[in-house]
Design an enzyme around this catalytic site. Sequence first.
Site, PDB file in Angstrom:
ATOM      1  N   LYS A  54       1.839 -56.480  57.010  1.00 52.63           N
ATOM      2  CA  LYS A  54       0.723 -56.549  57.966  1.00 52.63           C
ATOM      3  C   LYS A  54      -0.051 -55.236  57.973  1.00 52.63           C
ATOM      4  O   LYS A  54      -1.287 -55.221  57.967  1.00 52.63           O
ATOM      5  CB  LYS A  54       1.256 -56.878  59.375  1.00 52.63           C
ATOM      6  CG  LYS A  54       1.733 -58.318  59.484  1.00 52.63           C
ATOM      7  CD  LYS A  54       2.565 -58.590  60.737  1.00 52.63           C
ATOM      8  CE  LYS A  54       3.152 -59.996  60.670  1.00 52.63           C
ATOM      9  NZ  LYS A  54       4.080 -60.307  61.757  1.00 52.63           N
ATOM     10  N   GLN A  98       6.810 -57.511  66.742  1.00 48.88           N
ATOM     11  CA  GLN A  98       7.466 -58.317  65.696  1.00 48.88           C
ATOM     12  C   GLN A  98       8.707 -58.995  66.282  1.00 48.88           C
ATOM     13  O   GLN A  98       9.554 -58.336  66.879  1.00 48.88           O
ATOM     14  CB  GLN A  98       7.846 -57.399  64.521  1.00 48.88           C
ATOM     15  CG  GLN A  98       8.425 -58.139  63.337  1.00 48.88           C
ATOM     16  CD  GLN A  98       7.434 -59.102  62.684  1.00 48.88           C
ATOM     17  OE1 GLN A  98       6.294 -58.747  62.428  1.00 48.88           O
ATOM     18  NE2 GLN A  98       7.866 -60.331  62.438  1.00 48.88           N
ATOM     19  N   ASP A 121      -1.482 -62.200  68.247  1.00 53.57           N
ATOM     20  CA  ASP A 121      -0.522 -63.177  67.747  1.00 53.57           C
ATOM     21  C   ASP A 121      -0.689 -64.524  68.464  1.00 53.57           C
ATOM     22  O   ASP A 121      -0.156 -65.535  68.016  1.00 53.57           O
ATOM     23  CB  ASP A 121       0.921 -62.672  67.983  1.00 53.57           C
ATOM     24  CG  ASP A 121       1.655 -62.388  66.671  1.00 53.57           C
ATOM     25  OD1 ASP A 121       1.127 -62.766  65.608  1.00 53.57           O
ATOM     26  OD2 ASP A 121       2.740 -61.781  66.729  1.00 53.57           O
TER      27      ASP A 121
END
Length: 295
Positions: A54, A98, A121
């Site tokens: 990412k 994460q 997200d």
Amino acid sequence: MTARIIDGKAVAKKLRGEYQARVRRLMAGHALQPGLAVILVGSNPASRLYVSNKVRACEEIGIRSERIELPADIAEEALLAQIDRLNADPTVHGILVQLPLPPHIAMRRVLERISADKDVDGFHLYNVGGLMTGTTVFPPCTPYGVQKLLEHERVEIAGRNVVVVGASNIVGKPTAMMLMQQDATVCICHKLTRDLAIFTLLADILVVAAGVPNLIVPQMVRTGAVVIDVGINRLPDGRIVGDVDFEGVREKAALITPVPGGVGPMTVTMLLYNTLRSAERSVGVVDDHAPWENV
Ligand code: NAD
């Protein structure tokens, strides 16, 4: 019939080029560089790899990234304090934690602490709720990637039968909601669905996200269907495959995504896009072309 293969890598590359140009425009017109903060708790090798991917993808298109590594035994309050700091930082437009988190940390509390305006997200309940009404600001990245692939291939969605195999919060359910918002007739199947084939055979568009290799074989697919395989499975011999018998189903479908090289490259691409959009929104730039953004 032999299906045309949807080249997710090529679509992702094209989109990332467009997003890079938008990052440059934002920097030139507003002196603003989009910024993404990625928090990694602990040292799970898979999570570490995802975070590195990412961060690298951000760099490639000019998004500033900040990688925050925290020890596995960090107290929940200390993690929340990091999120508060990032929420207040005007140079950070996206915050990503994460997953998975260590068991002593309440994942929902952490996700809810991220400002809904920086929730790139798309896991904050505000954005999850927006999926029900078609007003989500940041759709979750994998379903959004599926959506973009369908858009890119000009697959008509309104009035079509969509069957989603898999009902998880991060893939199956949001994919179903997004396609229902576009007037598809949607059916969601899961591991307790009896006679899966009865449902999959109804699908004009079949999206599979179960995590079971070879779950979908040709007899379960309608001739001419569009088949999107989200699954990523590592076989004992090391090969990576999806949930669909690719070679078999390819002879029946009209369009199909391969694994790897289908949905996979789109997930990080949509994370970049959500971060870019967050930065654009912060200075009032609106994108009239995207169905999910006009809120
Ligand atoms: P999950 O384990 O959270 O959910 C799996 C879902 O599939 C569940 O709803 C379960 O009921 C259903 N299911 C399991 N076995 C089934 C069966 N035999 N028949 C019908 N339904 C069944 O998984 P997830 O996080 O949603 O991920 C699904 C797959 O997609 C995994 O292979 C994962 O690696 C992959 N994935 C890919 C990307 C990407 O970027 N391409 C992103 C996320 C997940």
